[in-house]
Design a protein around this motif. Sequence first.
Motif, PDB file in Angstrom:
ATOM      1  N   UNK A  60       0.872  -1.174   0.000  1.00 33.80           N
ATOM      2  CA  UNK A  60       0.000   0.000   0.000  1.00 33.80           C
ATOM      3  C   UNK A  60       0.908   1.222   0.000  1.00 33.80           C
ATOM      4  N   UNK A  61       0.542   2.252  -0.710  1.00 28.13           N
ATOM      5  CA  UNK A  61       1.328   3.484  -0.755  1.00 28.13           C
ATOM      6  C   UNK A  61       2.792   3.196  -1.101  1.00 28.13           C
ATOM      7  N   UNK A  62       2.991   2.247  -2.028  1.00 30.54           N
ATOM      8  CA  UNK A  62       4.330   1.877  -2.502  1.00 30.54           C
ATOM      9  C   UNK A  62       5.246   1.407  -1.377  1.00 30.54           C
ATOM     10  N   UNK A  63       4.686   0.689  -0.429  1.00 30.21           N
ATOM     11  CA  UNK A  63       5.456   0.128   0.682  1.00 30.21           C
ATOM     12  C   UNK A  63       4.857  -1.215   1.084  1.00 30.21           C
ATOM     13  N   UNK A  64       5.702  -2.207   1.384  1.00 29.62           N
ATOM     14  CA  UNK A  64       5.187  -3.469   1.920  1.00 29.62           C
ATOM     15  C   UNK A  64       4.706  -3.291   3.362  1.00 29.62           C
ATOM     16  N   UNK A  65       3.613  -3.963   3.675  1.00 29.43           N
ATOM     17  CA  UNK A  65       3.051  -3.962   5.025  1.00 29.43           C
ATOM     18  C   UNK A  65       2.872  -5.404   5.485  1.00 29.43           C
ATOM     19  N   UNK A  66       3.001  -5.599   6.796  1.00 30.98           N
ATOM     20  CA  UNK A  66       2.865  -6.919   7.409  1.00 30.98           C
ATOM     21  C   UNK A  66       1.917  -6.791   8.594  1.00 30.98           C
ATOM     22  N   UNK A  67       0.989  -7.754   8.713  1.00 28.02           N
ATOM     23  CA  UNK A  67       0.022  -7.714   9.800  1.00 28.02           C
ATOM     24  C   UNK A  67      -0.503  -9.086  10.127  1.00 28.02           C
ATOM     25  N   UNK A  68      -1.434  -9.115  11.065  1.00 29.80           N
ATOM     26  CA  UNK A  68      -2.044 -10.366  11.481  1.00 29.80           C
ATOM     27  C   UNK A  68      -3.436 -10.541  10.881  1.00 29.80           C
ATOM     28  N   UNK A  69      -3.967  -9.475  10.276  1.00 33.68           N
ATOM     29  CA  UNK A  69      -5.232  -9.556   9.553  1.00 33.68           C
ATOM     30  C   UNK A  69      -5.254  -8.435   8.520  1.00 33.68           C
ATOM     31  N   UNK A  70      -6.088  -8.576   7.518  1.00 33.25           N
ATOM     32  CA  UNK A  70      -6.135  -7.620   6.420  1.00 33.25           C
ATOM     33  C   UNK A  70      -6.406  -6.208   6.946  1.00 33.25           C
ATOM     34  N   UNK A  71      -5.562  -5.276   6.509  1.00 30.32           N
ATOM     35  CA  UNK A  71      -5.669  -3.855   6.816  1.00 30.32           C
ATOM     36  C   UNK A  71      -5.401  -3.491   8.272  1.00 30.32           C
ATOM     37  N   UNK A  72      -4.815  -4.408   9.046  1.00 32.06           N
ATOM     38  CA  UNK A  72      -4.364  -4.139  10.419  1.00 32.06           C
ATOM     39  C   UNK A  72      -2.884  -4.518  10.457  1.00 32.06           C
ATOM     40  N   UNK A  73      -1.993  -3.524  10.506  1.00 33.10           N
ATOM     41  CA  UNK A  73      -0.577  -3.745  10.263  1.00 33.10           C
ATOM     42  C   UNK A  73       0.281  -3.472  11.495  1.00 33.10           C
ATOM     43  N   UNK A  74       1.361  -4.242  11.632  1.00 31.22           N
ATOM     44  CA  UNK A  74       2.311  -3.984  12.718  1.00 31.22           C
ATOM     45  C   UNK A  74       3.652  -3.469  12.203  1.00 31.22           C
ATOM     46  N   UNK A  75       3.931  -3.608  10.901  1.00 26.69           N
ATOM     47  CA  UNK A  75       5.234  -3.227  10.363  1.00 26.69           C
ATOM     48  C   UNK A  75       5.110  -2.885   8.889  1.00 26.69           C
ATOM     49  N   UNK A  76       5.925  -1.963   8.448  1.00 23.44           N
ATOM     50  CA  UNK A  76       6.050  -1.645   7.035  1.00 23.44           C
ATOM     51  C   UNK A  76       7.458  -1.162   6.760  1.00 23.44           C
ATOM     52  N   UNK A  77       7.856  -1.155   5.490  1.00 17.53           N
ATOM     53  CA  UNK A  77       9.161  -0.573   5.163  1.00 17.53           C
ATOM     54  C   UNK A  77       9.107   0.162   3.847  1.00 17.53           C
ATOM     55  N   UNK A  78      10.141   1.003   3.631  1.00 12.87           N
ATOM     56  CA  UNK A  78      10.135   1.934   2.510  1.00 12.87           C
ATOM     57  C   UNK A  78      11.580   2.237   2.129  1.00 12.87           C
ATOM     58  N   UNK A  79      11.864   2.331   0.834  1.00 11.11           N
ATOM     59  CA  UNK A  79      13.205   2.694   0.368  1.00 11.11           C
ATOM     60  C   UNK A  79      13.368   4.210   0.369  1.00 11.11           C
ATOM     61  N   UNK A  80      14.441   4.650   0.965  1.00 11.24           N
ATOM     62  CA  UNK A  80      14.847   6.046   0.888  1.00 11.24           C
ATOM     63  C   UNK A  80      16.214   6.091   0.213  1.00 11.24           C
ATOM     64  N   UNK A  81      16.714   7.254  -0.091  1.00 12.93           N
ATOM     65  CA  UNK A  81      17.945   7.368  -0.874  1.00 12.93           C
ATOM     66  C   UNK A  81      19.108   6.599  -0.260  1.00 12.93           C
TER      67      UNK A  81
END
Length: 138
Positions: A60-81
Amino acid sequence: MAKDAAPRLLSGGNPQIAKGYGDAVVQSYIDAMPDWKHDVGRRIDALVTEAVPDVVKAVKWNSPFYGMEKDIWFLGFHCLTKYVKVAFFKGAQLSPLPPGTSRQADVRYLDIHEGRPFDEGQFADWVRQASRLPGEKM
């Protein structure tokens, strides 16, 4: 975009990937991560999946998200320079605290830089802790 066209890289080298759910879309994001960030993305994904085998994944929003149920997330990451930014959405409740602060009281960050290994054991422990907390609805 044609099926075989590579995803466009946004500022900082962050892949532009269409929103979607499941492992395949997260793998598409990771495959498109440039240079050394690709290996970091693979390792983050592997550590999360090993620590929480039933994890739910999305982009979502060009970032991977991880959670225990759909649309409820505990972690995400994003590439910066110059680094990959991992966000623990309830990171202020983790022990020890991840090092990066946020303007949002609950969020804590781990920035992973090229050539600087991160403590994978501590990361996996944070992932397990985070997965047991109420997630962030997004």
